[in-house]
Write a protein that holds these residues in place. Structure first.
Motif, PDB file in Angstrom:
ATOM      1  N   TRP A 134      47.990 162.072  34.890  1.00 44.03           N
ATOM      2  CA  TRP A 134      47.966 161.774  36.319  1.00 44.03           C
ATOM      3  C   TRP A 134      47.804 163.052  37.126  1.00 44.03           C
ATOM      4  CZ3 TRP A 134      48.633 156.582  37.483  1.00 44.03           C
ATOM      5  CH2 TRP A 134      49.171 155.775  36.463  1.00 44.03           C
ATOM      6  N   SER A 185      50.004 168.075  37.163  1.00 44.01           N
ATOM      7  CA  SER A 185      49.680 166.915  36.331  1.00 44.01           C
ATOM      8  C   SER A 185      50.920 166.355  35.656  1.00 44.01           C
ATOM      9  CB  SER A 185      48.676 167.295  35.237  1.00 44.01           C
ATOM     10  OG  SER A 185      47.469 167.727  35.810  1.00 44.01           O
ATOM     11  N   LEU A 213      53.660 155.701  40.251  1.00 43.22           N
ATOM     12  CA  LEU A 213      52.331 155.673  39.637  1.00 43.22           C
ATOM     13  C   LEU A 213      52.247 154.445  38.739  1.00 43.22           C
ATOM     14  CD1 LEU A 213      52.234 159.444  38.640  1.00 43.22           C
ATOM     15  CD2 LEU A 213      51.315 158.393  40.715  1.00 43.22           C
ATOM     16  N   LYS A 231      47.475 161.107  43.009  1.00 38.63           N
ATOM     17  CA  LYS A 231      48.225 159.978  42.457  1.00 38.63           C
ATOM     18  C   LYS A 231      47.348 159.053  41.619  1.00 38.63           C
ATOM     19  CE  LYS A 231      51.231 160.002  46.454  1.00 38.63           C
ATOM     20  NZ  LYS A 231      51.758 159.254  47.587  1.00 38.63           N
ATOM     21  N   THR A 232      46.332 159.630  40.989  1.00 38.82           N
ATOM     22  CA  THR A 232      45.412 158.849  40.170  1.00 38.82           C
ATOM     23  C   THR A 232      45.333 159.436  38.762  1.00 38.82           C
ATOM     24  OG1 THR A 232      43.528 160.194  40.864  1.00 38.82           O
ATOM     25  CG2 THR A 232      43.968 158.194  42.152  1.00 38.82           C
ATOM     26  N   VAL A 233      44.814 158.627  37.847  1.00 45.57           N
ATOM     27  CA  VAL A 233      44.614 159.085  36.478  1.00 45.57           C
ATOM     28  C   VAL A 233      43.434 160.035  36.465  1.00 45.57           C
ATOM     29  CG1 VAL A 233      44.049 158.386  34.131  1.00 45.57           C
ATOM     30  CG2 VAL A 233      45.593 156.979  35.513  1.00 45.57           C
ATOM     31  N   LYS A 270      48.266 158.602  29.524  1.00 47.17           N
ATOM     32  CA  LYS A 270      47.575 158.828  30.793  1.00 47.17           C
ATOM     33  C   LYS A 270      47.949 160.200  31.335  1.00 47.17           C
ATOM     34  CE  LYS A 270      47.244 153.968  31.999  1.00 47.17           C
ATOM     35  NZ  LYS A 270      45.876 153.777  31.645  1.00 47.17           N
TER      36      LYS A 270
END
Length: 80
Positions: free
Chosen positions: A72, A59, A41, A77-79, A70
């Motif tokens: 995730w 998460s 990430l 696989k994103t914020v 952050k």
């Protein structure tokens, strides 16, 4: 070859999350021994000093020397 500054794992030991000097967060699945399948990430601009993973494995939280925290989403696989 970069230093690892933080490690956290799930209660069942399936996943471990690391953060370090390369500015990234990596997710390791202990049931899959293929290191090439690790999840990386990217999103911090400086070293990652702290990581945590929620007990339901959905998460990851990471804190960095870039003064950001952050959250995730493990699936996308994103914020979040």
């Amino acid at each position: 070859s970069n230093s690892v500054w933080a490690v956290s794992g799930t209660p069942d030991g399936r996943y471990f999350v690391t953060g370090g000097a390369d500015d990234s967060v990596r997710v390791w699945d202990t049931q899959n021994r293929d290191v090439s399948k690790e999840m990386t990430l990217n999103g911090h601009s400086q070293s990652v000093w702290s990581v945590g993973i929620t007990p339901d494995d959905t998460s990851i939280v990471s804190g960095s020397n870039d003064n950001t925290l952050k959250v995730w989403n493990m699936k996308t696989k994103t914020v979040s």
